[in-house]
Design a protein around this motif. Structure first.
Motif, PDB file in Angstrom:
ATOM      1  N   ASP A 273      43.269  51.275  16.305  1.00  0.00           N
ATOM      2  CA  ASP A 273      43.442  52.736  16.278  1.00  0.00           C
ATOM      3  C   ASP A 273      42.134  53.431  15.929  1.00  0.00           C
ATOM      4  O   ASP A 273      41.142  52.772  15.593  1.00  0.00           O
TER       5      ASP A 273
ATOM      6  N   THR B 133      56.280  52.951   2.392  1.00  0.00           N
ATOM      7  CA  THR B 133      56.814  52.230   1.230  1.00  0.00           C
ATOM      8  C   THR B 133      55.880  51.105   0.790  1.00  0.00           C
ATOM      9  O   THR B 133      56.083  50.508  -0.255  1.00  0.00           O
ATOM     10  N   GLY B 134      54.884  50.783   1.607  1.00  0.00           N
ATOM     11  CA  GLY B 134      54.009  49.657   1.261  1.00  0.00           C
ATOM     12  C   GLY B 134      54.660  48.318   1.545  1.00  0.00           C
ATOM     13  O   GLY B 134      54.222  47.296   1.045  1.00  0.00           O
TER      14      GLY B 134
ATOM     15  N   LEU C 190      53.442  45.837   6.078  1.00  0.00           N
ATOM     16  CA  LEU C 190      52.474  44.770   6.315  1.00  0.00           C
ATOM     17  C   LEU C 190      52.857  43.492   5.570  1.00  0.00           C
ATOM     18  O   LEU C 190      52.572  42.398   6.040  1.00  0.00           O
TER      19      LEU C 190
ATOM     20  N   ARG D 128      50.841  56.394  12.493  1.00  0.00           N
ATOM     21  CA  ARG D 128      50.938  57.183  11.253  1.00  0.00           C
ATOM     22  C   ARG D 128      49.591  57.360  10.567  1.00  0.00           C
ATOM     23  O   ARG D 128      49.339  58.378   9.934  1.00  0.00           O
ATOM     24  N   TYR D 129      48.713  56.350  10.659  1.00  0.00           N
ATOM     25  CA  TYR D 129      47.445  56.453   9.942  1.00  0.00           C
ATOM     26  C   TYR D 129      46.297  56.923  10.831  1.00  0.00           C
ATOM     27  O   TYR D 129      45.143  56.701  10.522  1.00  0.00           O
TER      28      TYR D 129
ATOM     29  N   ASN E 118      52.205  51.876  12.186  1.00  0.00           N
ATOM     30  CA  ASN E 118      51.098  52.191  11.277  1.00  0.00           C
ATOM     31  C   ASN E 118      49.947  52.846  12.020  1.00  0.00           C
ATOM     32  O   ASN E 118      49.353  53.808  11.545  1.00  0.00           O
TER      33      ASN E 118
ATOM     34  N   ARG F  64      49.922  50.329  -1.280  1.00  0.00           N
ATOM     35  CA  ARG F  64      49.501  51.359  -0.341  1.00  0.00           C
ATOM     36  C   ARG F  64      48.071  51.737  -0.687  1.00  0.00           C
ATOM     37  O   ARG F  64      47.726  51.894  -1.857  1.00  0.00           O
ATOM     38  N   ALA F  65      47.214  51.874   0.305  1.00  0.00           N
ATOM     39  CA  ALA F  65      45.814  52.208   0.038  1.00  0.00           C
ATOM     40  C   ALA F  65      45.740  53.610  -0.558  1.00  0.00           C
ATOM     41  O   ALA F  65      46.580  54.463  -0.275  1.00  0.00           O
TER      42      ALA F  65
HETATM   43  P1  ADP Z   1      53.366  51.752   4.405  1.00  0.00           P
HETATM   44  O1  ADP Z   1      52.726  52.130   5.681  1.00  0.00           O
HETATM   45  O2  ADP Z   1      54.830  51.958   4.390  1.00  0.00           O
HETATM   46  O3  ADP Z   1      52.678  52.319   3.232  1.00  0.00           O
HETATM   47  P2  ADP Z   1      52.439  49.067   5.038  1.00  0.00           P
HETATM   48  O4  ADP Z   1      52.675  47.789   4.322  1.00  0.00           O
HETATM   49  O5  ADP Z   1      52.767  49.109   6.469  1.00  0.00           O
HETATM   50  O6  ADP Z   1      53.203  50.170   4.207  1.00  0.00           O
HETATM   51  O7  ADP Z   1      50.926  49.415   4.861  1.00  0.00           O
HETATM   52  C1  ADP Z   1      50.301  49.281   3.606  1.00  0.00           C
HETATM   53  C2  ADP Z   1      49.111  50.193   3.502  1.00  0.00           C
HETATM   54  O8  ADP Z   1      48.089  49.753   4.378  1.00  0.00           O
HETATM   55  C3  ADP Z   1      49.402  51.611   3.912  1.00  0.00           C
HETATM   56  O9  ADP Z   1      49.950  52.357   2.874  1.00  0.00           O
HETATM   57  C4  ADP Z   1      48.004  52.089   4.292  1.00  0.00           C
HETATM   58  O10 ADP Z   1      47.291  52.423   3.134  1.00  0.00           O
HETATM   59  C5  ADP Z   1      47.358  50.863   4.877  1.00  0.00           C
HETATM   60  N1  ADP Z   1      47.424  50.818   6.351  1.00  0.00           N
HETATM   61  C6  ADP Z   1      48.291  50.140   7.113  1.00  0.00           C
HETATM   62  N2  ADP Z   1      48.032  50.292   8.424  1.00  0.00           N
HETATM   63  C7  ADP Z   1      46.977  51.111   8.496  1.00  0.00           C
HETATM   64  C8  ADP Z   1      46.198  51.652   9.577  1.00  0.00           C
HETATM   65  N3  ADP Z   1      46.498  51.395  10.858  1.00  0.00           N
HETATM   66  N4  ADP Z   1      45.159  52.450   9.261  1.00  0.00           N
HETATM   67  C9  ADP Z   1      44.856  52.728   7.985  1.00  0.00           C
HETATM   68  N5  ADP Z   1      45.525  52.239   6.923  1.00  0.00           N
HETATM   69  C10 ADP Z   1      46.559  51.428   7.172  1.00  0.00           C
END
Ligand code: ADP
Length: 475
Positions: A405, A436-437, A440, A380-381, A377, A424-425
């Motif tokens: 990060d 996929t949400g 976490l 990717r974010y 994450n 997912r945010a």
């Molecule tokens: P996914 O990444 O597959 O969408 P996750 O359950 O890992 O699913 O994450 C849920 C949501 O949390 C993500 O869609 C994102 O919006 C937010 N998120 C997770 N990790 C980060 C991060 N390091 N920085 C910003 N947003 C994050």
């Protein structure tokens, strides 16, 4: 009328005559007593279905013992049968006199006539108690049934609104009775045409304190003997939760299909390109294409693993085998393997570990999985690259791991929700980052299963800091 001193009504219950009403000295005490329908003077009347007139029993001790009222000091007896509905026998009406006397035929006729009236009154009372019992039963059913039941009269005004209808619509009975469903629910329950009315269930949405509630509704029309509509009964249940589950499911299928399709499209595209005969590719180009195919395949595997994990979590079938592990070396190993995998995309890792080992009580595979989700994450974010700081430290009887990060961050309103399944945010979905949400959610469940907790701090636009802690191993 007869100049008698006492009287009693005996009614048949199973095979016994029960004194159900009595009047006169010594007679009232007999109320509730029972005797076989063949016994005593009343038994004789009952069996013979004809009047029995006895003028003087004072001298006959044997007879006196067979009738509990006679025994209270009466000498003369006149009994006549009481008929029930459809020619059945319902009991015996008897009168008693203190002194011996003769019963004239017209007196016997008069008592028979009175017994006829009594029978009618008895039948009415019986019907009345049956109806009121049935009504009580219906009221109890309506109050306890889970379905909302609403009845309206011929003018469409509510005459019945049960407890479930109150709960489902949020409208109390007192506000509904006497109004049309349109006034009460801002929605007509009546079907607009005859066809849907007969075809069973319909879907109707009404509002409950601002929320939309979906009702599965059926309707029955009551008609009077001339065939005109005399009223309607509506039965409904709240299926909003079912609809939401359906919605979440189809959102999920759409998201997962998209997630699977993206890497598949790349793999297919690169493979097709490599297969082209007309373009000669150099070794370097081939290596790059194969590299993409490998990393996209890995992404596919990850998604499928996530789905398997979710299925196991849902089935309550997730095994955690905790033992003593060194968290520091798990962190170092994983950081090195991500660095090698070529997934860094312009990011840099900074590792901040204490000198001494960090012994935790945990399942090494599960810890790797959680840590991997957080690292993935973080990369990717933070699309612009930047530093990802990974640290671990001892904190009293706990060991804490942190992944920080410099990416897009998470708005405070969404910080709790991102740990939910499928969530997912907004920002992540908007930026088009794949996901996929589920990550976490899986991480949280795994950490909880190992007796730890996980949380996030973040400043939107500046970055996020995910931490989880696990019990420290005992010395
Ligand atoms: P996914 O990444 O597959 O969408 P996750 O359950 O890992 O699913 O994450 C849920 C949501 O949390 C993500 O869609 C994102 O919006 C937010 N998120 C997770 N990790 C980060 C991060 N390091 N920085 C910003 N947003 C994050």
């Amino acid at each position: 009328m007869l100049g008698a001193d006492a009287c009693a009504v005996r009614t048949l219950e199973e095979d016994e005559l029960v004194v159900s009403a009595a009047s006169g000295a010594g007679a009232e005490e007999a109320i509730g007593t029972r005797a076989a329908a063949t016994a005593g003077l009343s038994g004789d009347v009952f069996q013979s279905r004809s009047p029995l007139a006895l003028d003087d029993l004072a001298s006959d001790a044997r007879v006196a013992g067979t009738d509990e009222i006679l025994g209270a000091g009466y000498a003369a007896y006149l009994g006549v049968p009481l008929s029930g509905p459809e020619g059945t026998l319902a009991g015996v009406l008897s009168v008693y006199a203190r002194r011996p006397r003769d019963w004239r035929p017209e007196e016997i006729e008069a008592l028979l006539a009175l017994a006829g009236n009594t029978s009618a009154a008895l039948a009415n009372a019986e019907l009345y108690s049956r109806v009121s019992l049935e009504k009580e039963r219906s009221v109890a059913i309506l109050a306890n049934i889970a379905d909302g039941i609403v009845a309206v009269d011929r003018d469409g005004r509510v005459v019945l609104w049960n407890a479930a209808a109150e709960e489902i619509t949020g409208v109390p009975q007192s506000e509904a009775i006497g109004h049309t469903t349109m006034q009460v629910l801002q929605h007509e329950l009546e079907s607009p045409d005859d066809e849907t009315r007969t075809s069973g269930q319909r879907l109707v949405s009404v509002s409950r304190g601002g929320d939309e509630v979906w009702l599965s509704l059926s309707e029955a029309v009551m008609r009077d003997p001339l065939g005109a509509v005399a009223g309607r009964i509506f039965a409904f249940r709240d299926i909003s939760a079912d609809r939401m589950v359906e919605q979440v499911k189809s959102d999920f299928v759409a998201a997962v299909s998209h997630e699977l399709r993206t890497p598949l499209t790349s793999i297919y595209g690169f493979a097709e390109t490599l297969l082209r005969q007309d373009v000669p590719f150099g070794d370097e180009e081939r290596r790059i294409f194969l590299g993409y195919i490998a990393s996209e395949s890995e992404r596919l595997t990850e998604i499928v693993d996530q789905l398997l994990n979710i299925a196991r979590l849902d089935a309550g079938d997730l095994q955690v085998e905790s033992g003593r592990i060194d968290l520091g070396s798990v962190v170092t190993e994983l950081v090195a393997s991500v660095e090698e995998s070529g997934a860094m995309n312009g990011h840099r890792f900074e590792v901040d570990l204490p000198e001494e080992p960090l012994a935790a009580e945990a399942d090494p595979d599960r810890v790797r999985q959680v840590f991997n989700i957080l690292l993935d994450n973080a990369l990717r974010y933070s699309p612009e690259g930047g530093t990802v700081t990974v640290g671990a430290r001892r904190n009293a009887d706990r060991v804490e791991v942190r992944v920080v990060d410099e990416g897009i961050g998470i708005p405070s309103a969404e910080r709790d929700r991102i740990f939910r399944k499928f969530y997912r945010a907004e920002s992540a979905a908007r930026d088009g980052a794949a996901g996929t949400g589920l990550g976490l959610f899986i991480a949280k469940e795994l950490v909880l299963a190992m007796g730890g907790r996980i949380w996030v701090d973040s400043t939107e636009g500046e970055g996020s800091s995910f931490s989880f802690e696990l019990p420290a191993a005992r010395e």
